[in-house]
Design a protein around this motif. Structure first.
Motif, mmCIF file in Angstrom:
data_model
loop_
_atom_site.group_PDB
_atom_site.id
_atom_site.type_symbol
_atom_site.label_atom_id
_atom_site.label_comp_id
_atom_site.label_asym_id
_atom_site.label_seq_id
_atom_site.Cartn_x
_atom_site.Cartn_y
_atom_site.Cartn_z
ATOM 1 N N SER A 53 0.862 -1.413 -0.118
ATOM 2 C CA SER A 53 0.102 -0.077 0.135
ATOM 3 C C SER A 53 1.027 1.228 -0.057
ATOM 4 O O SER A 53 1.930 1.289 0.647
ATOM 5 C CB SER A 53 -0.960 -0.163 1.299
ATOM 6 O OG SER A 53 -1.508 1.358 1.302
ATOM 7 N N THR A 55 0.290 3.969 1.476
ATOM 8 C CA THR A 55 0.165 4.440 2.598
ATOM 9 C C THR A 55 1.199 3.757 3.870
ATOM 10 O O THR A 55 1.342 4.264 4.773
ATOM 11 C CB THR A 55 -1.187 4.466 3.167
ATOM 12 O OG1 THR A 55 -1.746 2.985 3.475
ATOM 13 C CG2 THR A 55 -2.072 4.911 2.252
ATOM 14 N N CYS A 56 1.817 2.879 3.543
ATOM 15 C CA CYS A 56 2.531 1.884 4.387
ATOM 16 C C CYS A 56 4.084 2.487 4.456
ATOM 17 O O CYS A 56 4.458 2.087 3.168
ATOM 18 C CB CYS A 56 2.396 0.365 4.023
ATOM 19 S SG CYS A 56 3.574 -0.677 4.868
ATOM 20 N N ASN A 85 -8.748 -0.649 3.798
ATOM 21 C CA ASN A 85 -9.101 0.564 4.376
ATOM 22 C C ASN A 85 -9.599 1.800 3.588
ATOM 23 O O ASN A 85 -8.825 1.609 2.462
ATOM 24 C CB ASN A 85 -8.640 0.951 5.857
ATOM 25 C CG ASN A 85 -6.854 1.169 5.487
ATOM 26 O OD1 ASN A 85 -6.731 1.920 4.486
ATOM 27 N ND2 ASN A 85 -5.919 0.634 6.306
ATOM 28 N N GLU A 86 -9.695 2.914 4.246
ATOM 29 C CA GLU A 86 -9.882 4.021 3.233
ATOM 30 C C GLU A 86 -8.713 4.582 2.759
ATOM 31 O O GLU A 86 -8.951 4.945 1.527
ATOM 32 C CB GLU A 86 -10.872 5.212 4.059
ATOM 33 C CG GLU A 86 -12.321 4.661 4.240
ATOM 34 C CD GLU A 86 -13.074 4.530 2.935
ATOM 35 O OE1 GLU A 86 -12.841 5.241 2.163
ATOM 36 O OE2 GLU A 86 -13.840 3.368 2.877
ATOM 37 N N GLY A 87 -7.945 4.938 3.543
ATOM 38 C CA GLY A 87 -6.608 5.186 3.041
ATOM 39 C C GLY A 87 -5.842 4.257 2.050
ATOM 40 O O GLY A 87 -5.376 4.987 1.001
ATOM 41 N N ILE A 90 -7.580 4.967 -1.332
ATOM 42 C CA ILE A 90 -7.340 6.217 -2.132
ATOM 43 C C ILE A 90 -5.901 6.013 -2.882
ATOM 44 O O ILE A 90 -5.689 6.271 -3.889
ATOM 45 C CB ILE A 90 -7.220 7.311 -1.147
ATOM 46 C CG1 ILE A 90 -8.524 7.695 -0.882
ATOM 47 C CG2 ILE A 90 -6.339 8.519 -1.769
ATOM 48 C CD1 ILE A 90 -8.554 8.616 0.367
ATOM 49 N N GLY A 91 -4.985 5.210 -1.912
ATOM 50 C CA GLY A 91 -3.799 4.828 -2.665
ATOM 51 C C GLY A 91 -3.745 4.064 -3.886
ATOM 52 O O GLY A 91 -3.258 3.920 -4.848
ATOM 53 N N VAL A 118 2.150 10.706 -0.975
ATOM 54 C CA VAL A 118 0.859 10.123 -0.107
ATOM 55 C C VAL A 118 1.327 9.982 1.399
ATOM 56 O O VAL A 118 0.476 10.401 2.362
ATOM 57 C CB VAL A 118 0.498 8.391 -0.645
ATOM 58 C CG1 VAL A 118 -0.266 7.922 0.373
ATOM 59 C CG2 VAL A 118 0.023 8.346 -1.794
ATOM 60 N N GLN A 119 2.729 9.942 1.764
ATOM 61 C CA GLN A 119 3.099 9.979 3.012
ATOM 62 C C GLN A 119 3.753 11.271 3.526
ATOM 63 O O GLN A 119 4.493 11.150 4.243
ATOM 64 C CB GLN A 119 4.045 8.703 3.095
ATOM 65 C CG GLN A 119 3.733 7.310 2.794
ATOM 66 C CD GLN A 119 4.628 6.311 3.440
ATOM 67 O OE1 GLN A 119 5.375 6.345 4.040
ATOM 68 N NE2 GLN A 119 4.340 4.999 2.341
ATOM 69 N N ARG A 129 -0.312 17.745 -0.616
ATOM 70 C CA ARG A 129 -0.525 16.318 -1.158
ATOM 71 C C ARG A 129 -0.919 16.042 -2.520
ATOM 72 O O ARG A 129 -0.276 15.312 -3.447
ATOM 73 C CB ARG A 129 -0.963 15.260 -0.284
ATOM 74 C CG ARG A 129 -0.348 14.983 1.097
ATOM 75 C CD ARG A 129 -0.802 14.065 1.956
ATOM 76 N NE ARG A 129 -2.049 14.335 2.719
ATOM 77 C CZ ARG A 129 -2.230 14.976 3.890
ATOM 78 N NH1 ARG A 129 -0.950 15.336 4.283
ATOM 79 N NH2 ARG A 129 -3.415 15.344 4.234
#
Length: 208
Positions: A53, A55-56, A85-87, A90-91, A118-119, A129
């Motif tokens: 992801s 976001t990770c 999840n939502e994040g 989006i990613g 993203v991060q 962003r």
């Protein structure tokens, strides 16, 4: 005779000690890998697919290790973005917008730009962003996730839906990880180094 027997015992002891101290290179199910609850090969995943992801943070670090793993295993890895999840959703939209237009996985430079956007750290705004995300696309003459045609949106949505099905069927709950042959999931935390992960992946590639 006594000397011969003593030498044999000493040799046997040495072999036993060496065997006891040798590294068992065969990965163990439940420690280095696990069998997936469903066979994901019907989704035509690459033989080795990284599940990640944008976001990770750990996924971002793993990105720099992928080339070494590919070299050690002699495999070109695929990628699948989770949507749990939502994040992550989006990613996934951002990632698959790139894949849809490139017809392939974005190169290392673009992946790093997407991860960085993203991060983006504290003090950044949604506007910041979005600007960074758009720049990663416009610099490559690609449409941004915010300016897709209806046809492009449909294609991206199809990719996201497939990724969602894979994540759900495989019960993928943590990233980064690797799915091998659509049947096995590598337990990355069960390894001490990159070489260990590569050995597990290579071993799983030989399994039925």
């Amino acid at each position: 005779m006594k000397k011969l027997l003593t030498g044999f015992i000493n040799l046997f002891t040495l072999v036993f000690i060496l065997a006891g101290c040798s590294d068992n290179s065969t990965p163990v199910e439940g420690e280095q890998y696990q069998l997936l609850p469903a066979n994901l090969s019907t989704y035509r995943l690459a033989p080795v697919t990284e599940i990640f992801s944008l976001t990770c943070g750990h996924c971002r670090k793993m990105e720099s290790i992928i080339p070494e793993l590919e070299n050690l295993t002699s495999e070109h890895f695929g990628k699948l973005h989770v949507t749990f999840n939502e994040g992550a959703k989006i990613g996934a939209m951002i990632y698959y917008t790139a894949v849809m237009q490139l017809g392939n996985i974005p190169d290392a430079a673009m992946m790093e730009e997407l991860f960085a956007a993203v991060q983006m750290g504290e003090g950044s705004t949604l506007t910041d962003r979005q600007a960074a995300i758009e720049k990663a696309f416009t610099d490559r003459n690609l449409a941004t996730p915010y300016h897709l045609t209806q046809e492009q949106q449909s294609k991206v949505l199809g990719m996201i839906q497939t990724a969602n099905k894979v994540s759900q069927d495989g019960e993928i709950k943590a990233v980064p990880t690797f799915v091998v042959k659509g049947k096995y999931q590598v337990i990355t935390s069960g390894h001490k180094d990159v070489e260990g992960i590569a050995k597990t992946i290579s071993y799983l590639l030989t399994q039925p």
